[in-house]
Every structure is written in C-alpha cells, then in structure tokens.
Design a protein around this motif. Sequence first.
Motif, mmCIF file in Angstrom:
data_model
loop_
_atom_site.group_PDB
_atom_site.id
_atom_site.type_symbol
_atom_site.label_atom_id
_atom_site.label_comp_id
_atom_site.label_asym_id
_atom_site.label_seq_id
_atom_site.Cartn_x
_atom_site.Cartn_y
_atom_site.Cartn_z
ATOM 1 N N CYS A 60 17.237 -8.349 3.416
ATOM 2 C CA CYS A 60 16.246 -7.259 4.029
ATOM 3 C C CYS A 60 16.882 -5.978 3.438
ATOM 4 O O CYS A 60 17.920 -5.513 3.734
ATOM 5 C CB CYS A 60 16.083 -7.574 5.488
ATOM 6 N N LEU A 61 16.043 -5.113 2.824
ATOM 7 C CA LEU A 61 16.363 -3.895 2.332
ATOM 8 C C LEU A 61 15.569 -2.847 2.913
ATOM 9 O O LEU A 61 14.421 -3.041 3.083
ATOM 10 C CB LEU A 61 16.462 -3.899 0.717
ATOM 11 N N GLN A 104 6.359 -12.658 -8.094
ATOM 12 C CA GLN A 104 6.066 -11.468 -7.067
ATOM 13 C C GLN A 104 6.081 -11.828 -5.681
ATOM 14 O O GLN A 104 6.245 -11.026 -4.743
ATOM 15 C CB GLN A 104 4.404 -10.752 -7.469
ATOM 16 N N PHE A 105 5.980 -13.040 -5.385
ATOM 17 C CA PHE A 105 5.932 -13.544 -3.891
ATOM 18 C C PHE A 105 7.222 -13.704 -3.377
ATOM 19 O O PHE A 105 7.376 -13.978 -2.170
ATOM 20 C CB PHE A 105 5.194 -15.014 -3.930
ATOM 21 N N SER A 106 8.245 -13.408 -4.211
ATOM 22 C CA SER A 106 9.581 -13.366 -3.691
ATOM 23 C C SER A 106 10.057 -12.099 -3.019
ATOM 24 O O SER A 106 10.972 -12.138 -2.578
ATOM 25 C CB SER A 106 10.527 -13.427 -4.999
ATOM 26 N N LEU A 107 9.147 -11.097 -2.960
ATOM 27 C CA LEU A 107 9.061 -9.950 -2.688
ATOM 28 C C LEU A 107 8.126 -9.403 -1.597
ATOM 29 O O LEU A 107 6.831 -9.886 -1.690
ATOM 30 C CB LEU A 107 9.248 -8.618 -3.670
ATOM 31 N N SER A 108 8.231 -8.993 -0.528
ATOM 32 C CA SER A 108 7.489 -8.467 0.532
ATOM 33 C C SER A 108 8.076 -7.463 1.471
ATOM 34 O O SER A 108 9.037 -7.302 1.715
ATOM 35 C CB SER A 108 6.998 -9.675 1.215
ATOM 36 N N GLU A 109 6.946 -6.201 1.576
ATOM 37 C CA GLU A 109 7.348 -5.308 2.345
ATOM 38 C C GLU A 109 6.675 -5.206 3.601
ATOM 39 O O GLU A 109 5.406 -5.445 3.850
ATOM 40 C CB GLU A 109 7.203 -4.102 1.594
ATOM 41 N N TYR A 110 7.454 -5.193 4.847
ATOM 42 C CA TYR A 110 7.054 -5.192 6.127
ATOM 43 C C TYR A 110 7.510 -4.028 7.019
ATOM 44 O O TYR A 110 8.837 -3.970 7.196
ATOM 45 C CB TYR A 110 7.009 -6.423 6.846
ATOM 46 N N ASP A 111 6.637 -3.257 7.666
ATOM 47 C CA ASP A 111 7.458 -2.191 8.703
ATOM 48 C C ASP A 111 8.430 -1.392 7.783
ATOM 49 O O ASP A 111 9.669 -1.170 8.260
ATOM 50 C CB ASP A 111 7.828 -2.778 9.757
ATOM 51 N N GLN A 112 8.190 -0.934 6.703
ATOM 52 C CA GLN A 112 9.018 -0.223 5.583
ATOM 53 C C GLN A 112 10.519 -0.908 5.203
ATOM 54 O O GLN A 112 11.300 -0.465 4.914
ATOM 55 C CB GLN A 112 9.548 1.016 6.328
ATOM 56 N N THR A 140 0.822 -1.036 0.048
ATOM 57 C CA THR A 140 -0.006 0.189 -0.059
ATOM 58 C C THR A 140 0.709 1.261 0.068
ATOM 59 O O THR A 140 0.403 2.201 -0.240
ATOM 60 C CB THR A 140 -0.869 0.085 1.335
ATOM 61 N N ARG A 141 2.120 1.057 0.226
ATOM 62 C CA ARG A 141 3.142 2.398 0.469
ATOM 63 C C ARG A 141 3.935 2.495 -0.691
ATOM 64 O O ARG A 141 4.195 3.548 -0.984
ATOM 65 C CB ARG A 141 4.054 2.144 1.477
ATOM 66 N N ALA A 142 4.202 1.238 -1.543
ATOM 67 C CA ALA A 142 5.251 1.509 -2.606
ATOM 68 C C ALA A 142 5.006 0.475 -3.659
ATOM 69 O O ALA A 142 4.471 -0.642 -3.485
ATOM 70 C CB ALA A 142 6.667 1.336 -1.811
ATOM 71 N N LEU A 143 5.549 0.529 -4.866
ATOM 72 C CA LEU A 143 5.583 -0.293 -6.016
ATOM 73 C C LEU A 143 6.971 -0.264 -6.268
ATOM 74 O O LEU A 143 7.836 0.352 -6.584
ATOM 75 C CB LEU A 143 4.884 0.469 -7.245
ATOM 76 N N TYR A 144 7.299 -1.542 -6.509
ATOM 77 C CA TYR A 144 8.867 -2.130 -6.790
ATOM 78 C C TYR A 144 8.710 -2.889 -8.466
ATOM 79 O O TYR A 144 7.784 -3.618 -8.652
ATOM 80 C CB TYR A 144 9.117 -3.369 -5.753
#
Length: 789
Positions: free
Chosen positions: A422-423, A389-397, A336-340
């Motif tokens: 973790c980036l 796409q499931f190889s990526l996930s954003e949590y707590d920025q 909801t915050r970013a598109l990669y």
Amino acid sequence: MSSADVKKYQHDSILILILLLCLFCLAACYGGGTEIGNPKVGMETFKSDQELEGYLKDQMAKSVLPDQLYVNKNDVPVNTGIQTDHSESFSRTNIQEQGVDESDKIKTDGKLLYITGNQKVTVADISNPADMRIESTITISGTVDEIFLYNDQLLVVLYFQNQGIYPFMNNRVIDGPLIGMPYWIPIQAKTNVAFYDVSNASHPTLIKDVAIEGSLVATRETGGKLHIVQQFMPALPPLEYSYDGTEAGRAKAISTNQKKLSDLTLAELLPKFQITTSNDEPIQSGRLIQSQNFYKPQETEGAAMVTVTSFDLDHLSDPMQSVGIIATAETIYASTRALYVSATNWNYDFSFAKNSTSKTETIIHKFDLQGETVRHSADGRINGHILNQFSLSEYDQVLRVATDSFSWQVSPQNQAGTNVFCLKEKDGELAVIGKIENIAPGEQLYAARFVDTRGFLVTFVRIDPLFTLDLSDPTAPKIAGELKVPGYSQYIHPFDQDYLLTLGIDVAEKNGVLTPNGIQLSIFDVKEFTDPRLLFTTKIEDQWAYTEAMYNHKAFAFFPEQHLLALPINWGSGIPYRGLEVYRVTPQKGFEKLGRITDSETSGIYSNWLRGLFVDDNIFAVLGNAVYTAKTEDIQHTIKKLIIPEIPTYRAVLKTKSMDGIEKQVFNQGEPIVFSLTYQNLTNQNQLILLRSTQQYEIEAYDSKDYLVWNWSRNKIFSYVLTDLNFAPNEIKTFEETWDQKDNNEQPIAVGNYNLFANRNWYGEIYTANDLSCGPVSVQIVSDTTGKE
C-alpha cells in the motif's frame, strides 16, 4: 490479417520475447537503463535545452556493457468494482475502473457499431438486428490498432504508419543503437491519433490527424481527457556497444561514442509530432516536449523516454499537452485521479554463484491528472514484479500493488512469493505505508484484483489458492481468508458485491505431471470474506482450447444487467475453429450455456480477434470481417450475418516480356526473361508501404514440381533500414528485372514449364492493407527449334 501477417506477427513476437528475456536483464544490472533514472523522491524538470541534450548524450555514450555479458543472438535465456449505468441496454468495453475508458477493437452506442479493420473502420447500423447494414467506411492510411468513442459523437482512431524496428532482425545485428540500452524499445516508431466527427454516421468527417513519434504503450480516457503513453528511443549512429571488461576499455568505448554523438542535435534525440487535416495538409509540426516539461532523474542511468500526451476531447481545437520522463514503461494503470507508469528492474546476478541472489524491483511513476495539465507528482520502488494492470489499484488516494517475487535463479533465498504493498504520495515519494510479504512462498502469482477495501489474489504451483485480503486499514493490510481449489484462475471479475467470476485453466495430474485440461469458469462466494467458497464451475474440455480473454480482459464480455457472458474460444483439437460461447451466469444456478456462434463461414479471411456484444435481447459476435447476431434465447438460429467487405488498397501485377518489350509467356531456352512488376494504389488517398529493408520486392521461379529454382534476391545485399514506398492517389509504380534463365547455382535451366511469383514467400513489408503477392505467371521454356515465332 493475412497469413503472411500472421507469420510476421509470430516472428516479431518471438523476437521481442527473446530480447526482453535476455537483454532486459543485462541492461538492468549493468546500467543499461531498464529503469532509466528512478529518483528516490520527486523529480525536477530540465532547466534548459543544453542540460537535456548533455544528459542524453552522456548516458547514451556510457551505456556500454562488457563483451562477455552479451548473449549469443541465437540463445534464449478509486472504486475498482465495475459499476455500469443500469439505464443502458447494451454492453460496453470491459474496463478496469469506472470512469476510465479503454480503447478496443469495437465500440458502440447501442445503435451504431464501430469495427476496426486492417486499414479501415467500418460503421454498421445494428439498430435492427434482422437488417444490419454498413453505414460508412473510414479508410485509414495505416494499420488500425484500436478506437475510442466519446459522447457518441467523436471517434478516436489509433493507428500506425510505422511501428519501428528492433536492434535484432532475422537473427543478425543491424547497424544502429545496439548499445547497453533497452533493446525492446523499437526505434523510428510512430503512433497516429485521428479524430473523426461521427454525428452523421453516413459521412464521418476527419477533424485532425496527429502523428507522434514513439511506440504506443497504452491509452486511457477519463474526465474528457485522452492520454497517450508512449516509449521513445531515438535512431542513433553505430556506437560502440561493448568493451573488453577493463576500465581502460570502457573509457575508450565511451570516448568513441561521445565523438559519434557530438554532431547530433537535441531535435534528433527527442520525439516530434505533426498535425494534418482532412486534405493531408500539415498544419503544425515540431518538437513534442519542451525541456521544462521533461522530468529529470536524480540517478543518471540511460536515456530512454516515456511521454504522456493529452487531448481535451471537448475542446479539440486547444493545443495538445505533453510531458516526458527519462524512464521506461511496461504497464499502465489509471484511476480518475492519476496515471501510473511502471517498469521492472530485474537486477539479475550474473555470477551464478551458489548463494547468489536476484532482487527484482518494480519502479512506479505517478502522474497527477487533476490539474489543468498532467504533471509527474511522485515515484517509488517496491520488491517483485507486477503481472498486468490489475496488479495495481487506487482507492482513497492509496495505491495497492500486488507483485510476484519471481527469480531467474532457484535457491532458498530466491523462492517465488507474492507481496501486496500500500503506497501513498508524500513529498514527491510513493511511500510504502503498509504491506504483506511472502504470501504463498514457492508459488507464482497468476491473478490479482482489488475492489474497494478488498483484494483478491490467485497463486499456483499444484493447486489454486484464492486469497482474500482486508485492505480497510492500508497501514495494516492482512490476509482475511484462503480457499484451495484445483486448477488456477488468470482473470478475476467482480460480480455484484458478494461474488467473483473467474476465468482460468483446469489442470489434470497424470503420473505426477500437471497438464492443462481445458478452460475453466468459476463463481466464488466472498460474502463471508474470511471464508470464501467455490459455488460453481464449468469447463470447456479441450486441452488445446484457448481464449484471448486469458490475456486481454477486453475480450471478456460480461453484461451484469442480464447476467450474460460471451467468451471467444479457439478450439485446437480435431478441426481447429473459433467461436463465441454464450452463458447466463447467476450465483443461484451457476452457468447455463445458451449456445455458440462460430465464424466458419468467414474463416478464409483471417481476423485475429473476436468480440461479444449484448444489445437488448441480442448477442453479436463481431470480427474484423463479419458481424453475426442472434437472439440470446435462440442462439443456434442466427438472425443475420453481415459481411464486411475487404477494401483492397493495393494491387500487385506481374507480367513477363521479351527484351524488346513484347508481353509473352513462351521463351526460347537461354532467352532473357524480363519481369514487369507493378504496385498500384487503388485509393484516392496517399498510401504508404513500409518495408523492413531496402529490398522492395521478391521474384521467384518454380518448376513443374513446385521446386524453387531461382529467386531474384539471391546473392544481393540490402540495407536493414526502414524503407518507405509512398504512393500518391491511384499512383502506379513499376519495377523491371531480367532473368538470364540460370538457376540459383548459375546453371542453365531445362526446357519445361515454370511458375513465376512475386512476393510469394517474402515478408519484407511491415504492413500493407492487403497482400502484395501475385502469381503464378506460367511460362514455357522451349528449345530454339520449336520456339521460333
């Protein structure tokens, strides 16, 4: 989709795979632009049109490869746990992230069902499953891809009038941009986004239709904003795409290319857009992205472009917004915050030396979605390549990424292994703040999923290890547990907080060889995170069975409120058929098969997808041409079947005439036969037939044994350029050709009966709403003495 469409799809899929495997590596290693400009820290935009134009032309001119490196064209070398609104009584599209919608073949509000077809979207009333009916049909002037339904009032249709062409077509090189650039990106592609008001389902109203140049990569909707990600390569004049390997040869090729590119304007190098209204009147058109919204790479490599175009779905009258970046795009992930946007740089070593290495990298660009406009905010590189796409996930920025260190060359230093990075964004860079490397060396990554502070990986070589990952401290991620089970999983779905539901393949070993043994569903207990356990499995024991859900999570229909799962299956052994398998799934009892719905009654009309949908206590099996429904507790007794009629868009008619224009089917031997082929637009809208070349049709003659004796195109030369046949409403186009009754060897044909066809074995059209073939028209060739009239 017709059988001809299927053959063309298979041909194009194989072609793209060949290009991707062979040429992707070449371009990456020798400056061809797999990741075209991947800056190490934040990007700036171009300051002027002149700067942008100069950069593009310079990179296009320099993207040449040594002759010896060209392969023969015939060779082939947030919270991520899905939570649903428990007040809803129906299932929705299976998505990755809560609050981030994804397009699909069907959408519903629980009462109305929107179904994509070839050149249409059907609106069906399913509020009473025993009496389903079609409310309306939206005719689309192109091939419908997928749709969105926003706030149950706005329907967004993604479709193509032109999906572009690739540098290689039918195993031969065409004139065009065959230079050291990304060959897998089609040129002349265009994506249309049509917005319909469906508040009155019986009379949907087009609000506007936006055509954007570029090949569609992915779409996402979050926070009322629709984001369209596209890849764009301009059509270029024939350039020098190779040189003799010397610096002098390279300089000469670059100089030649610079001269050929010099007359191109910036407008010809950049994507454009056009907005039309319901009466097909253009109301706005122009350049998609201004230079100040184009992000400039710090490392100059190549000239392919990625564009992100955004629409405010609550204020469609507002202008759309677009940003661009010099890069390539393969996999898209959005929170909801970013598109990669990510792409792979294979860095392949062509020396083939014993100790040569091939270091694969993934380049990731982050676009911030939180402001008034989308902006590029950071980028980074990590080792390995991602699966999907499931190889990526954003949590707590923090962005978590799983990669596979697959190598084209097998050597001790190039063994496959899995990594997790973790980036976090810092000063324009996606910096690695924590990582686990070389998990399960020698095995390949088959599936990944992240849920809150936990991660799950599946690798495979002879057995399937399921790894659980503790990501609570992103600066020190660690493996928490491991479980080895037979077979492997390709899709992992969160099931409540303590369980995983997985889809994969069971394998059997015979004489030391592993072979697939059918589709396998499994439930894992991960409550004790350091000690995951396999609770239940069920198998569809058909070696040749497969499901679209293996590679497309949208086909995996899970309704957790009622613990129901619907899975589309194609059975390959015996008599091939397709159907929807329905299960009740619980951690206490495992898999209870409730039944199967097959589409055998509509198998004559091919639909290349199948979806399951749950509404209250009903299951729906939805195809492009039919909807089946049944009670979930009594699936074998179908309540209702709704057939979606095909709406013919074109009609093709073939007739034979004499030289003086009289229709007839009996001809004297040696008498010229005049063919009259007509294409008619049967709709009240403008329509388009898109062709692969300047050849607009094919006519063939077969003898009584169905042997091809003559075809019109033999020894004719056609240009391999996209060709449009535009039709006004109800327009008829007529083509006439004459056959001198000589076969393909220039010998007179014998007396007898012949069948004539138009477009029977010709796949020149890229898309039409229905098949353009017609015939047979039977003609009789007689001797002069018997054929006089």
